[in-house]
Design an enzyme around this catalytic site. Structure first.
Site, PDB file in Angstrom:
ATOM      1  N   ILE A  63      25.926  63.166  67.724  1.00  0.00           N
ATOM      2  CA  ILE A  63      25.906  64.430  66.977  1.00  0.00           C
ATOM      3  C   ILE A  63      26.686  65.433  67.832  1.00  0.00           C
ATOM      4  O   ILE A  63      26.473  65.543  69.033  1.00  0.00           O
ATOM      5  CB  ILE A  63      24.456  64.895  66.695  1.00  0.00           C
ATOM      6  CG1 ILE A  63      24.392  66.252  66.003  1.00  0.00           C
ATOM      7  CG2 ILE A  63      23.592  64.915  67.926  1.00  0.00           C
ATOM      8  CD1 ILE A  63      22.955  66.626  65.547  1.00  0.00           C
ATOM      9  N   SER A  64      27.628  66.134  67.218  1.00  0.00           N
ATOM     10  CA  SER A  64      28.497  67.041  67.972  1.00  0.00           C
ATOM     11  C   SER A  64      27.709  68.194  68.588  1.00  0.00           C
ATOM     12  O   SER A  64      26.677  68.595  68.066  1.00  0.00           O
ATOM     13  CB  SER A  64      29.565  67.630  67.057  1.00  0.00           C
ATOM     14  OG  SER A  64      30.208  66.619  66.328  1.00  0.00           O
TER      15      SER A  64
END
Ligand code: SAH
Length: 219
Positions: A63-64
């Site tokens: 997940i960024s």
């Protein structure tokens, strides 16, 4: 959402984003609203609001970081009336941010188990304006085009041509372009048949794998 025990961390994350130059009030509000910890594996929840942390979500994907999600969302300049395509659903967090800001989000993921989990989370949070599909997003999602914005959340070797074709007039494509390990966030704005290209900051995404992306490792 709101009183879930993480409101304080979320507020601090948003304060940090503002200090780093995220100015779009709607983007900051959306990031203050969506419970990011809900999108990471439960044993990593305490890390969810760290500014610089990209978190492992399984299948070798991440997940960024909040700052990258915020920068990409701001660059996409979406409106409440926008129809948006996301390539690379992953955890579903970026899709949730977009769904908070836009009319409808179409999001595609190549790994079925991630798509399934993301859909489950988005349903549990009550998002009714998101469609998740398993497919190679480098081809876009032609049936639902055109899009007012397209966000690619995996690193591309070059801008996938089908995505340019599926952009509405005046629409924006945000895509990290570079090599497998390091990219530059690139924004392309469509004006009729002309495309204006701008570069933002550097970024570090997992590879975009598909017909108009990278080949799978070892192939
Ligand atoms: N936006 C996500 C982070 C995505 S990580 C989030 O908010 O959590 C990048 C994702 O892109 C991975 O899940 C990876 O499987 C997916 N991906 C890579 N190539 C793809 C392709 N061609 N089509 C669709 N998804 C792809």
């Amino acid at each position: 959402m709101g009183s879930d025990g993480f409101a304080y961390q979320r507020q601090r994350m948003v304060d940090a984003l503002r200090e780093e130059g995220i100015t779009d009030r709607r983007v900051l509000e959306a990031m203050n609203e969506v419970p990011r910890h809900f999108f990471v594996p439960s044993h990593l929840r305490h890390q969810a609001y760290g500014q610089d942390v990209s978190i492992d979500i399984g299948e070798g994907q991440t997940i960024s970081q909040p700052r990258v999600v915020a920068a990409m969302t701001q660059a996409a300049a979406v409106k409440p009336s926008s129809r948006v395509l996301e390539v690379g659903t992953g955890s579903g967090y970026q899709a949730a941010i977009l769904a908070t800001l836009c009319q409808f989000v179409f999001t595609v993921e190549r790994i079925a188990s991630l798509a399934r989990e993301a859909k489950r989370r988005l349903d549990a949070l009550g998002f009714e304006n998101v469609s998740v599909k398993v497919m190679d997003g480098t081809l876009g999602w032609r049936a639902m085009a055109p899009y007012d914005a397209i966000l690619v959340t995996a690193g591309a070797p070059e801008i996938p041509e089908p995505l340019l074709e599926q952009l509405a007039d005046g629409g924006r494509l945000v895509v990290p372009v570079g090599d497998r390990g390091r990219q530059v966030l690139t924004v392309v704005e469509r004006h009729g048949e002309r495309f204006r290209r701008m570069e933002l900051q550097g970024a570090c995404f997992v590879p975009l794998i598909g017909r108009h992306g990278w080949r799978e490792e070892g192939r």
